[in-house]
Write an enzyme that holds these catalytic residues in place. Structure first.
Site, PDB file in Angstrom:
ATOM      1  N   HIS A 168       3.674   4.073  11.503  1.00 16.51           N
ATOM      2  CA  HIS A 168       4.918   4.623  10.967  1.00 16.51           C
ATOM      3  C   HIS A 168       4.557   5.579   9.834  1.00 16.51           C
ATOM      4  O   HIS A 168       4.445   5.155   8.671  1.00 16.51           O
ATOM      5  CB  HIS A 168       5.840   3.508  10.446  1.00 16.51           C
ATOM      6  CG  HIS A 168       6.338   2.611  11.525  1.00 16.51           C
ATOM      7  ND1 HIS A 168       6.075   1.249  11.542  1.00 16.51           N
ATOM      8  CD2 HIS A 168       7.064   2.865  12.639  1.00 16.51           C
ATOM      9  CE1 HIS A 168       6.632   0.726  12.630  1.00 16.51           C
ATOM     10  NE2 HIS A 168       7.240   1.674  13.302  1.00 16.51           N
ATOM     11  N   LYS A 206       0.104   1.041   7.848  1.00  9.75           N
ATOM     12  CA  LYS A 206      -0.688  -0.149   8.212  1.00  9.75           C
ATOM     13  C   LYS A 206      -0.072  -0.886   9.391  1.00  9.75           C
ATOM     14  O   LYS A 206      -0.250  -2.083   9.544  1.00  9.75           O
ATOM     15  CB  LYS A 206      -0.846  -1.118   7.038  1.00  9.75           C
ATOM     16  CG  LYS A 206      -1.198  -0.476   5.712  1.00  9.75           C
ATOM     17  CD  LYS A 206      -1.199  -1.492   4.590  1.00  9.75           C
ATOM     18  CE  LYS A 206      -1.349  -0.853   3.230  1.00  9.75           C
ATOM     19  NZ  LYS A 206      -0.123  -0.214   2.739  1.00  9.75           N
ATOM     20  N   HIS A 207       0.679  -0.162  10.224  1.00  7.03           N
ATOM     21  CA  HIS A 207       1.318  -0.760  11.400  1.00  7.03           C
ATOM     22  C   HIS A 207       0.620  -0.186  12.631  1.00  7.03           C
ATOM     23  O   HIS A 207       0.978   0.876  13.120  1.00  7.03           O
ATOM     24  CB  HIS A 207       2.813  -0.456  11.423  1.00  7.03           C
ATOM     25  CG  HIS A 207       3.533  -0.881  10.181  1.00  7.03           C
ATOM     26  ND1 HIS A 207       4.706  -0.297   9.745  1.00  7.03           N
ATOM     27  CD2 HIS A 207       3.233  -1.838   9.271  1.00  7.03           C
ATOM     28  CE1 HIS A 207       5.091  -0.894   8.619  1.00  7.03           C
ATOM     29  NE2 HIS A 207       4.212  -1.816   8.315  1.00  7.03           N
ATOM     30  N   LEU A 208      -0.366  -0.904  13.123  1.00  2.00           N
ATOM     31  CA  LEU A 208      -1.237  -0.381  14.175  1.00  2.00           C
ATOM     32  C   LEU A 208      -0.606  -0.644  15.540  1.00  2.00           C
ATOM     33  O   LEU A 208      -0.317  -1.787  15.877  1.00  2.00           O
ATOM     34  CB  LEU A 208      -2.610  -1.052  14.100  1.00  2.00           C
ATOM     35  CG  LEU A 208      -3.240  -1.181  12.710  1.00  2.00           C
ATOM     36  CD1 LEU A 208      -4.598  -1.852  12.796  1.00  2.00           C
ATOM     37  CD2 LEU A 208      -3.341   0.168  12.043  1.00  2.00           C
TER      38      LEU A 208
END
Lengths: 176, 545
Positions: free
Chosen positions: B325, B478-480
């Site tokens: 994101h 940090k949203h893989l």
């Protein structure tokens, strides 16, 4: 509403507080300052606390002061002499608070040391750098300026769901 | 090489996805061994690490988790590729943060749990962009319910405050957390000036009551990097329970190869211990749940004669479609205090701006006012003013009270060119570091230009901002997601609707890598829903049903 994307001019003091200059002159490899224990209750430690009490208008923790002083002593061979000069300036004005004498500290090494001591007490660290030496967390004075309303992260202030209380006024700053 | 362990199901990764799958299997009477690359630590160790960080780096999510040499993970970047773990390339840096510790990266997540909406799952058919999911929202809904009860997700009972805005099939297990006074003010301002509803975040944090043998949130304001009391769910809180149910958990076990056998079925995984000795773990079924960077890395590292381009990769989609994101965070100075820092670090958000027909042209965005206590960000700024004494005290207090961070988090489209490959640079064990090429793309950039940043500026103005600092580039969240993408067509997808690899019928790859769209809300709840769906299929498969 002002948009301030521009990078402001960087002053010598900003560099000192931000870490660049301090990284040069204060970078320290030791992770724990364990050797500071040998420094406790020495005349230099006592003189450092006297200096700190003049530069910071609040109650100060002796253990934190020990760590800050020991760090500074590693970086200034003549720390004792520099402390003496600043204290003498304050005493010449019969000062009991920093506002009463800070302007008389000459620009340069003495003024830089005074700023650094203040920054160390407020931030609890040797600089803003990622590899700065930490002196304290919960005793860093920054948290005391807002402790009537803002928790020290990880310590909390309230109980379960207990943070919906009325907001604090912006001023005055709590006494500490 | 030694034979160390064996179980019906071997799970690589002890993050939230791995532990959720493991518990479903154990509850069904299926034996489980779990392997974790990093160490297993106590909460107290991490809290002390955080407290001993210097102030200037307290905002770093990863610095409280120093990596072990054998299990490197991203740390604050140095710019030196020999030191940095992630090797980054492209117009935008995929500079993510995750940790390789037992319990995984939920150690330092905020706990935010926005569900997808039905439209988020049909971007292509609805707006002509991106990819549709392989199933619809109604299919996912019961697994979302399971995720909310497993993690202990609190949320609003009032339908007008729920996301997505549709009737729920099951209530949240706990009521939402209260707003702080600053959040109340923000909520009033955006409603009165702009008509937006600032919703209570559904979050994996105990609200007013213990849950899952964890205490109620007490507003320590330290969810990132670690909740000091375990009121926020993290997967580490489950490990002991899994062991009590019979799981074997091996930490400091770096899986470096997946072994295939007859019929291209998975037969074993191989791991290095910290002495660089290799061990073999066998099983009947395998789950790789290491996150959307480490999972494709391991699949690519495991290339063999049957699978020359890496395991599960006949579609050539392993490591492609890397998503996140992309976010823009504005720092505002206000003329009135908001006093952030009371309660959890993220507690509310504007989601309606993520939806609309504009998505045919550009990305949607979700707006939030972060609720981190501001001392860590503003102390050095105050010191730089040169003030001393009472003036310095007042400067720190004013800055802490009157500055806020408003973030616009964008969706991004899957793009095969955004790709993870194996770098020629090696880590301590001699394993390749991940290399990621990344470009957020015109769809997201256009949103920032014509949509999200204009909204953010209106929010700033409504809040009475007297100074606005805007970023010049996207930061990562940090949203893989995306690197082992799900679809109905094996020709362009890695996994099927149960996160089972098309190429290996006993290999499951649940988690963010399977997500076909990102929407704007944090990905973990959807990853966990996918974990429940995969576990259901795996239990059925393991039992021969």
């Amino acid at each position: 509403m002002q948009n301030s994307n521009k990078t402001p001019g960087v002053s010598r003091r900003q560099l000192l507080i931000g870490g660049a200059s301090l990284l040069g002159s204060f970078t320290f490899a030791g992770p724990t300052l364990a050797w500071a224990k040998d420094f406790e209750d020495t005349p230099l430690h006592q003189r450092f606390m006297r200096l700190s009490q003049l530069l910071v208008n609040h109650r100060l923790n002796e253990g934190v002061g020990l760590r800050i002083a020991a760090f500074a002593a590693q970086k200034h061979a003549d720390l004792s002499g520099m402390i003496g000069q600043i204290v003498e300036i304050a005493e010449q004005r019969d000062a009991t608070e920093v506002e009463q004498f800070f302007d008389a500290i000459p620009e340069g090494e003495l003024r830089d040391l005074a700023y650094w001591v203040i920054a160390a007490w407020y931030s609890g660290a040797s600089s803003a750098a990622a590899d700065a030496e930490p002196f304290t967390y919960e005793h860093a004075l920054t948290y005391q300026t807002t402790l009537d309303i803002v928790p020290i992260p990880s310590f909390g202030l309230s109980g379960p769901n207990g943070w919906s209380r009325p907001p604090a006024p912006l001023m005055p700053v709590p006494r500490f | 090489m030694t034979q160390t362990a064996s179980a019906e199901v071997v799970i690589v990764g002890t993050g939230v996805v791995g532990v959720v799958v493991a518990e479903q299997l154990l509850d069904a009477g299926i034996s489980v061994v779990m392997l974790e690359a990093g160490p297993r630590v106590t909460r107290a160790e991490i809290v002390e690490n955080f407290r001993n960080l210097p102030l200037g780096i307290k905002g770093s999510a990863s610095s409280s988790y120093p990596p072990k040499p054998w299990a490197p993970h991203p740390m604050p970047r140095t710019g030196n590729p020999d030191e940095d773990y992630l090797q980054l390339d492209g117009p935008d840096a995929y500079a993510q943060t995750y940790i390789r510790y037992a319990g995984g990266s939920t150690w330092h997540w905020a706990g935010t749990c926005w569900r997808l909406t039905p439209d988020d799952m049909r971007l292509n058919s609805r707006y002509g962009v991106g990819r549709d999911w392989a199933f619809d929202y109604e299919t996912l809904d019961p697994y979302y319910n399971l995720a909310e009860y497993k993690l202990g997700i609190c949320g609003p009972a009032d339908p007008a405050l729920q996301w997505p805005p549709r009737p729920r099939s099951k209530p949240y297990p706990m009521p939402h957390l209260p707003f702080s006074p600053g959040e109340e003010k923000f909520t009033r301002v955006v409603k009165d000036a702009l008509g937006y509803t600032n919703l209570p975040v559904a979050q994996a944090r105990n609200s007013g009551t213990p849950y899952d043998e964890r205490p109620a949130c007490c507003g320590n304001n330290n969810c990132v990097p670690v909740c000091p009391i375990g009121a926020k769910y993290d997967a580490a809180t489950s490990l002991k329970r899994l062991e009590e149910k019979g799981a074997t958990i091996l930490s400091n076990a770096v899986v470096h190869r997946i072994e295939t056998g007859e019929g291209n079925r998975i037969e074993a995984v191989h791991y290095y211990d910290p002495e660089r000795q290799s061990h073999r773990v066998t099983g009947k079924h395998f789950v790789i749940a290491c996150n959307a960077i480490e999972t494709p890395k391991l699949l690519l590292m495991s290339a063999d004669s049957r699978n020359p381009n890496g395991l599960a990769n006949s579609s050539d989609q392993v490591g492609r479609n890397m998503m996140d994101h992309p976010q823009m965070g504005l720092t505002l100075t206000l003329d009135e205090p908001y006093w952030l820092g009371q309660g959890p670090v993220v507690n509310s958000g504007i989601m309606e701006t993520s939806q609309g027909d504009f998505r045919a042209e550009h990305a949607g965005a979700y707006f939030r006012m972060n609720n981190f206590a501001r001392n860590r960000y503003e102390t050095f700024n105050a010191l730089k003013t040169g003030k001393v004494g009472r003036a310095l005290d007042e400067e720190i207090r004013r800055r802490t009270a009157c500055t806020v961070n408003v973030v616009a988090a964008h969706e991004i489209l899957p793009d095969p060119n955004n790709r993870l490959t194996l770098s020629s640079r090696k880590d301590w064990l001699g394993l390749p570091k991940p290399h990621v090429y990344y470009d957020v793309g015109d769809y997201t950039r256009r949103s920032a230009d014509v949509y999200s940043m204009p909204i953010a500026r209106r929010i700033a103005e409504a809040m009475g901002a007297i100074d606005v600092k805007e970023p010049t580039q996207f930061a990562q969240s940090k949203h893989l997601m995306g690197s082992t993408i799900m679809g109905n067509d094996p020709a362009n997808s890695v996994v099927d609707t149960d996160c089972r690899a098309y190429d290996h019928d006993n290999l499951f790859l649940p988690g963010g890598g399977a997500m076909a769209s990102t929407a704007c809300g944090n990905s973990t709840i959807t990853m966990v829903a996918l974990a429940f769906k995969a576990a259901e299929a795996l239990v059925s498969q393991a039992k021969g049903a």
